[in-house]
Design a protein around this motif. Structure first.
Motif, PDB file in Angstrom:
ATOM      1  N   THR A  84       0.835  -1.203   0.000  1.00  0.00           N
ATOM      2  CA  THR A  84       0.000   0.000   0.000  1.00  0.00           C
ATOM      3  C   THR A  84       0.871   1.255   0.000  1.00  0.00           C
ATOM      4  OG1 THR A  84      -1.912  -0.993   1.032  1.00  0.00           O
ATOM      5  CG2 THR A  84      -1.613   1.335   1.398  1.00  0.00           C
ATOM      6  N   LEU A  85       1.915   1.246   0.847  1.00  0.00           N
ATOM      7  CA  LEU A  85       2.799   2.411   0.892  1.00  0.00           C
ATOM      8  C   LEU A  85       3.439   2.648  -0.470  1.00  0.00           C
ATOM      9  CD1 LEU A  85       4.583   2.104   4.350  1.00  0.00           C
ATOM     10  CD2 LEU A  85       2.719   3.600   3.671  1.00  0.00           C
ATOM     11  N   LEU A  86       3.933   1.559  -1.078  1.00  0.00           N
ATOM     12  CA  LEU A  86       4.584   1.671  -2.391  1.00  0.00           C
ATOM     13  C   LEU A  86       3.618   2.229  -3.432  1.00  0.00           C
ATOM     14  CD1 LEU A  86       6.757  -1.498  -3.052  1.00  0.00           C
ATOM     15  CD2 LEU A  86       7.438   0.890  -3.195  1.00  0.00           C
ATOM     16  N   VAL A  87       2.429   1.601  -3.493  1.00  0.00           N
ATOM     17  CA  VAL A  87       1.457   1.990  -4.512  1.00  0.00           C
ATOM     18  C   VAL A  87       1.055   3.456  -4.321  1.00  0.00           C
ATOM     19  CG1 VAL A  87      -0.902   1.604  -5.305  1.00  0.00           C
ATOM     20  CG2 VAL A  87       0.589  -0.334  -4.903  1.00  0.00           C
ATOM     21  N   ALA A 153       0.222  -0.390 -12.179  1.00  0.00           N
ATOM     22  CA  ALA A 153      -1.087  -0.033 -12.725  1.00  0.00           C
ATOM     23  C   ALA A 153      -1.984   0.528 -11.620  1.00  0.00           C
ATOM     24  CB  ALA A 153      -1.742  -1.251 -13.378  1.00  0.00           C
ATOM     25  N   GLY A 154      -1.887  -0.082 -10.423  1.00  0.00           N
ATOM     26  CA  GLY A 154      -2.640   0.441  -9.285  1.00  0.00           C
ATOM     27  C   GLY A 154      -2.238   1.875  -8.980  1.00  0.00           C
ATOM     28  N   SER A 155      -0.935   2.138  -9.044  1.00  0.00           N
ATOM     29  CA  SER A 155      -0.457   3.498  -8.795  1.00  0.00           C
ATOM     30  C   SER A 155      -1.051   4.476  -9.799  1.00  0.00           C
ATOM     31  CB  SER A 155       1.064   3.548  -8.894  1.00  0.00           C
ATOM     32  OG  SER A 155       1.625   2.839  -7.843  1.00  0.00           O
ATOM     33  N   VAL A 156      -1.066   4.053 -11.059  1.00  0.00           N
ATOM     34  CA  VAL A 156      -1.597   4.954 -12.084  1.00  0.00           C
ATOM     35  C   VAL A 156      -3.072   5.240 -11.810  1.00  0.00           C
ATOM     36  CG1 VAL A 156      -2.140   5.170 -14.528  1.00  0.00           C
ATOM     37  CG2 VAL A 156       0.055   4.244 -13.825  1.00  0.00           C
ATOM     38  N   ALA A 157      -3.825   4.201 -11.424  1.00  0.00           N
ATOM     39  CA  ALA A 157      -5.242   4.408 -11.133  1.00  0.00           C
ATOM     40  C   ALA A 157      -5.411   5.402  -9.988  1.00  0.00           C
ATOM     41  CB  ALA A 157      -5.904   3.075 -10.776  1.00  0.00           C
ATOM     42  N   LEU A 158      -4.646   5.219  -8.918  1.00  0.00           N
ATOM     43  CA  LEU A 158      -4.750   6.144  -7.797  1.00  0.00           C
ATOM     44  C   LEU A 158      -4.294   7.540  -8.207  1.00  0.00           C
ATOM     45  CD1 LEU A 158      -3.613   4.027  -4.729  1.00  0.00           C
ATOM     46  CD2 LEU A 158      -5.862   4.341  -5.702  1.00  0.00           C
ATOM     47  N   ALA A 159      -3.274   7.588  -9.079  1.00  0.00           N
ATOM     48  CA  ALA A 159      -2.780   8.895  -9.532  1.00  0.00           C
ATOM     49  C   ALA A 159      -3.880   9.647 -10.270  1.00  0.00           C
ATOM     50  CB  ALA A 159      -1.555   8.717 -10.421  1.00  0.00           C
ATOM     51  N   ALA A 217      -4.478  10.780   1.599  1.00  0.00           N
ATOM     52  CA  ALA A 217      -5.325  10.088   2.563  1.00  0.00           C
ATOM     53  C   ALA A 217      -6.551   9.518   1.862  1.00  0.00           C
ATOM     54  CB  ALA A 217      -5.762  11.055   3.664  1.00  0.00           C
ATOM     55  N   ARG A 218      -7.066  10.286   0.927  1.00  0.00           N
ATOM     56  CA  ARG A 218      -8.283   9.844   0.258  1.00  0.00           C
ATOM     57  C   ARG A 218      -8.046   8.600  -0.581  1.00  0.00           C
ATOM     58  NH1 ARG A 218     -12.017  13.250  -3.906  1.00  0.00           N
ATOM     59  NH2 ARG A 218     -12.571  11.314  -4.894  1.00  0.00           N
ATOM     60  N   VAL A 219      -6.924   8.557  -1.292  1.00  0.00           N
ATOM     61  CA  VAL A 219      -6.731   7.410  -2.177  1.00  0.00           C
ATOM     62  C   VAL A 219      -6.151   6.195  -1.461  1.00  0.00           C
ATOM     63  CG1 VAL A 219      -6.473   8.824  -4.220  1.00  0.00           C
ATOM     64  CG2 VAL A 219      -4.445   8.093  -2.975  1.00  0.00           C
ATOM     65  N   SER A 220      -5.531   6.402  -0.297  1.00  0.00           N
ATOM     66  CA  SER A 220      -4.859   5.254   0.304  1.00  0.00           C
ATOM     67  C   SER A 220      -5.851   4.215   0.797  1.00  0.00           C
ATOM     68  CB  SER A 220      -3.933   5.700   1.433  1.00  0.00           C
ATOM     69  OG  SER A 220      -4.677   6.391   2.399  1.00  0.00           O
ATOM     70  N   GLY A 221      -7.103   4.600   0.992  1.00  0.00           N
ATOM     71  CA  GLY A 221      -8.089   3.606   1.389  1.00  0.00           C
ATOM     72  C   GLY A 221      -8.934   3.110   0.229  1.00  0.00           C
ATOM     73  N   PHE A 240       6.882  -5.093  -8.504  1.00  0.00           N
ATOM     74  CA  PHE A 240       5.961  -3.964  -8.512  1.00  0.00           C
ATOM     75  C   PHE A 240       5.458  -3.657  -9.918  1.00  0.00           C
ATOM     76  CE2 PHE A 240       5.180   0.666  -8.492  1.00  0.00           C
ATOM     77  CZ  PHE A 240       4.181   0.681  -7.544  1.00  0.00           C
ATOM     78  N   PHE A 241       6.334  -3.837 -10.924  1.00  0.00           N
ATOM     79  CA  PHE A 241       5.961  -3.462 -12.281  1.00  0.00           C
ATOM     80  C   PHE A 241       5.414  -4.627 -13.084  1.00  0.00           C
ATOM     81  CE2 PHE A 241       8.862  -0.139 -11.066  1.00  0.00           C
ATOM     82  CZ  PHE A 241       8.197   0.993 -11.505  1.00  0.00           C
ATOM     83  N   SER A 242       5.559  -5.832 -12.582  1.00  0.00           N
ATOM     84  CA  SER A 242       5.216  -6.953 -13.447  1.00  0.00           C
ATOM     85  C   SER A 242       4.342  -8.010 -12.785  1.00  0.00           C
ATOM     86  CB  SER A 242       6.492  -7.616 -13.952  1.00  0.00           C
ATOM     87  OG  SER A 242       7.223  -8.071 -12.833  1.00  0.00           O
ATOM     88  N   GLY A 243       3.863  -7.769 -11.580  1.00  0.00           N
ATOM     89  CA  GLY A 243       3.047  -8.804 -10.974  1.00  0.00           C
ATOM     90  C   GLY A 243       2.078  -8.235  -9.967  1.00  0.00           C
ATOM     91  N   PRO A 244       1.051  -9.009  -9.608  1.00  0.00           N
ATOM     92  CA  PRO A 244       0.104  -8.549  -8.599  1.00  0.00           C
ATOM     93  C   PRO A 244       0.834  -8.124  -7.341  1.00  0.00           C
ATOM     94  CG  PRO A 244      -0.640 -10.602  -9.568  1.00  0.00           C
ATOM     95  CD  PRO A 244       0.732 -10.349 -10.109  1.00  0.00           C
ATOM     96  N   THR A 245       0.411  -7.018  -6.769  1.00  0.00           N
ATOM     97  CA  THR A 245       1.075  -6.474  -5.604  1.00  0.00           C
ATOM     98  C   THR A 245       0.108  -6.462  -4.433  1.00  0.00           C
ATOM     99  OG1 THR A 245       2.419  -5.099  -7.031  1.00  0.00           O
ATOM    100  CG2 THR A 245       2.305  -4.473  -4.720  1.00  0.00           C
ATOM    101  N   ALA A 246       0.558  -6.978  -3.300  1.00  0.00           N
ATOM    102  CA  ALA A 246      -0.304  -7.003  -2.121  1.00  0.00           C
ATOM    103  C   ALA A 246      -0.602  -5.579  -1.669  1.00  0.00           C
ATOM    104  CB  ALA A 246       0.401  -7.769  -1.005  1.00  0.00           C
TER     105      ALA A 246
END
Lengths: 295, 312
Positions: A84-87, A153-159, A217-221, A240-246
């Motif tokens: 979560t922190l990474l993403v 990809a998760g990061s991009v969505a949150l971004a 704060a808004r996106v981290s949840g 992080f770039f090539s597989g599902p991330t917890a």
């Protein structure tokens, strides 16, 4: 009451007796107290439940061990927490610089031009977009071409979710800086962009940081977009770039809905407590920062 | 570039041309960079629509407008209809709004009227309530509210497992209440004190002032707040997913399981492919259009009062 209209006549006394009106007033007052009690009570109820049930699971091992399938000892949520922190951090890295620039453009260059109005409108509309749509969009735009779910990809969505929020708060904060400051900067012979970067942004710094923190704060949840992008894995987020991330929100979803075991539910509550504390802490820091700036 | 040009960006006094030229160049590139970033926002908006329309093409070709009215969702025969999800979405949203609206209005009234210390605490509480991630509401609903509802309705001889339209609507109510309340509070605060005082002066009670003066003065802003709440309820995924029961049928009563568009997406997307995936994208497009329309309305009403509220 004869044939007179029920509202106030043009002159003269109100038609309804005073006690009736007072009674109505009191009833509404009582109702408003009730409404607030319900709202605040529900919040306290939810928070108490999370704290009570979550604290059962919480412990040093819970925070430092990675998650494991049911039945294995020493399971925790450390990998999800790290994920979560990474993403979220990566999302902030992607979203914040362009969003700040966009906010600067709106406040300093675009102002009330037609293009600026349109873009402002777009940002406002995007702030209210369902996050699940953003998940779908990123799935099609990134996950399918890359061929795998990934934390990136998760990061991009949150971004994408963060972008309009940061953009609008930046603009609001810059707009609060008095024009005299701009003019004095220009009068000293600074170029427009140096005035913006070195004077205006510095003056509005705390407000901008607040905006960024609130959006983080808004996106981290956020969960829905991550279901389509980062997914989940019982492993450390090494790919992080090539597989599902917890990550914590999806872990909660998995444990709460797809698992019949009490132990998993307890872990889910623990994770919920951790993410709630994180979000509330970031919120509080942001608000305190903003208060100081105002004072 | 010469020193006498009167372009707004280059008009500042400068020591010499040799220094000025690179500065001006940097200035323009910075400005362009900012412009590009700003336009990105608009492009993203358009890209949403384009992407979803493209991805849902197969479903539209296969089902056409029947997609809206068919209530079948059958992966075996590959026939899909959006009606249950649409009805579920509208029903839960409308119900949540009907409950939240009066509560939010009177809460906002109370917060505005309350003594400053109380109003500040309550305001902060409402803000924090709005900050809690939706998944936590969902989890609370799943493990606390659902069993509670089940027990409660059994007392009235209503057989339900606790999941369903009503539970989903209640969770949504809790979630949108703080949002609507926050916007309403801001709108009510900007009413000129003179108006309120005049109303009190002619002998109105507090409620009469609120109903006849504040409500009318701020109606557009209040409507904007309503639409903001509506938008949130419409697109809410996780909280509903946990408590709605996820039954792909048009609910017959408030206690039946239902589903919403967002919950359907989250629930079925992982195992869907081919036509079903396309149908899911079509659902997404419907949700996007609905949310867009509501946001446009919200912005329209809020903009009318925006100048007065100091653009929050």
């Amino acid at each position: 009451m004869k044939q007179r209209p029920s509202s106030l006549p043009a002159h003269g006394m109100p038609l309804r007796p005073l006690w009736g009106r007072k009674l109505q007033d009191w009833a509404v007052q009582g109702f408003s107290v009730l409404a607030l009690t319900v709202a605040v009570g529900a919040m306290l109820w939810i928070l108490c439940t999370i704290v009570a049930r979550g604290s059962e699971a919480l412990g040093w091992g819970f925070l430092t061990n990675p998650s494991k399938p049911y039945g294995l000892p020493d399971a925790g949520i450390a990998n999800a927490l790290l994920g979560t922190l990474l993403v979220t951090l990566c999302a902030a890295l992607i979203a914040v610089p362009p969003a700040l620039c966009a906010g600067i453009w709106l406040a300093e260059f675009g102002k009330r031009s037609r293009l600026a109005d349109t873009l402002r409108f777009c940002a406002n509309v995007m702030m209210g977009m369902p996050s699940v749509i953003v998940g779908l969009f990123v799935y099609m735009a990134l996950v399918v071409p890359m061929g795998c779910f990934s934390g990136f990809a998760g990061s991009v969505a949150l971004a994408i979710l963060m972008f309009p929020v940061v953009m609008r708060t930046t603009e609001d904060m810059l707009a609060m800086v008095p024009d005299t400051l701009r003019e004095s900067g220009l009068a000293l012979g600074l170029t427009r962009c140096r005035v913006t970067l070195q004077i205006i942004c510095r003056a509005a710094r705390n407000g901008m940081v607040t905006g960024v923190l609130l959006s983080v704060a808004r996106v981290s949840g956020e969960t829905a977009p991550l279901l389509f992008t980062a997914l989940f894995a019982d492993a450390w987020p090494t790919r992080f770039f090539s597989g599902p991330t917890a990550n914590v929100p999806v872990l909660i979803t998995e444990y709460a809905t797809n698992s019949p075991f009490e132990a998993m539910h307890r872990a889910g509550w623990g994770a919920a407590l951790v993410i709630a504390l994180l979000v509330l802490a970031v919120n509080l820091v942001a608000r305190i920062l903003f208060r100081e700036r105002k004072a | 570039m010469n020193a006498t040009t009167h372009e707004p960006e280059t008009r500042q006094g400068r020591p010499s041309l040799a220094v000025a030229a690179p500065h001006a160049c940097f200035d323009i590139s910075f400005r362009t960079l900012c412009l590009i970033c700003a336009v990105l926002c608009g492009l993203l908006m358009v890209a949403f629509f384009a992407q979803l329309a493209l991805a849902s093409g197969d479903a539209w070709r296969a089902f056409g407008l029947r997609f809206f009215v068919s209530s079948e969702w059958n992966p075996v025969t590959n026939v899909y209809g959006a009606l249950p999800a649409i009805v579920g979405t509208l029903l839960t949203t409308a119900l949540a709004l009907a409950i939240a609206l009066p509560l939010a209005f009177v809460s906002a009234l109370f917060i505005v009227d309350a003594p400053p210390w109380l109003s500040r605490i309550l305001g902060q509480a409402v803000d924090l309530l709005a900050a809690i991630p939706s998944i936590i509401y969902g989890m609370w609903g799943l493990f606390v509210l659902c069993p509670l509802m089940q027990e409660l309705w059994w007392r009235f001889d209503i057989d339900t497992n606790g999941f369903g339209v009503l539970t989903a609507a209640l969770i949504l109510t809790l979630m949108i209440l703080p949002y609507i309340c926050a916007v309403m509070r801001d709108v009510l605060r900007m009413t000129p004190p003179m108006l309120r005082e005049s109303a009190f002066g002619v002998g109105c009670t507090r409620w009469e002032t609120a109903r006849d003066i504040l409500l009318r003065y701020g109606i557009r802003g209040l409507l904007g707040g309503v639409f903001i709440g509506l938008g949130r309820a419409l697109g809410e995924t996780m909280a509903v997913l946990f408590v709605a029961g996820n039954v792909m049928e048009v609910p017959g009563s408030l206690f039946d399981g239902c589903t919403t568009i967002a919950a359907t997406l989250a629930n079925n997307f992982a195992e869907a492919d081919g036509l079903q995936r396309s149908a899911l994208f079509a659902l997404g497009l419907i949700l996007l259009v609905m949310a867009f329309a509501i946001q446009v309305l919200a912005q329209y009403y809020l903009r009318m009062t925006g100048a007065k509220r100091g653009e929050k």
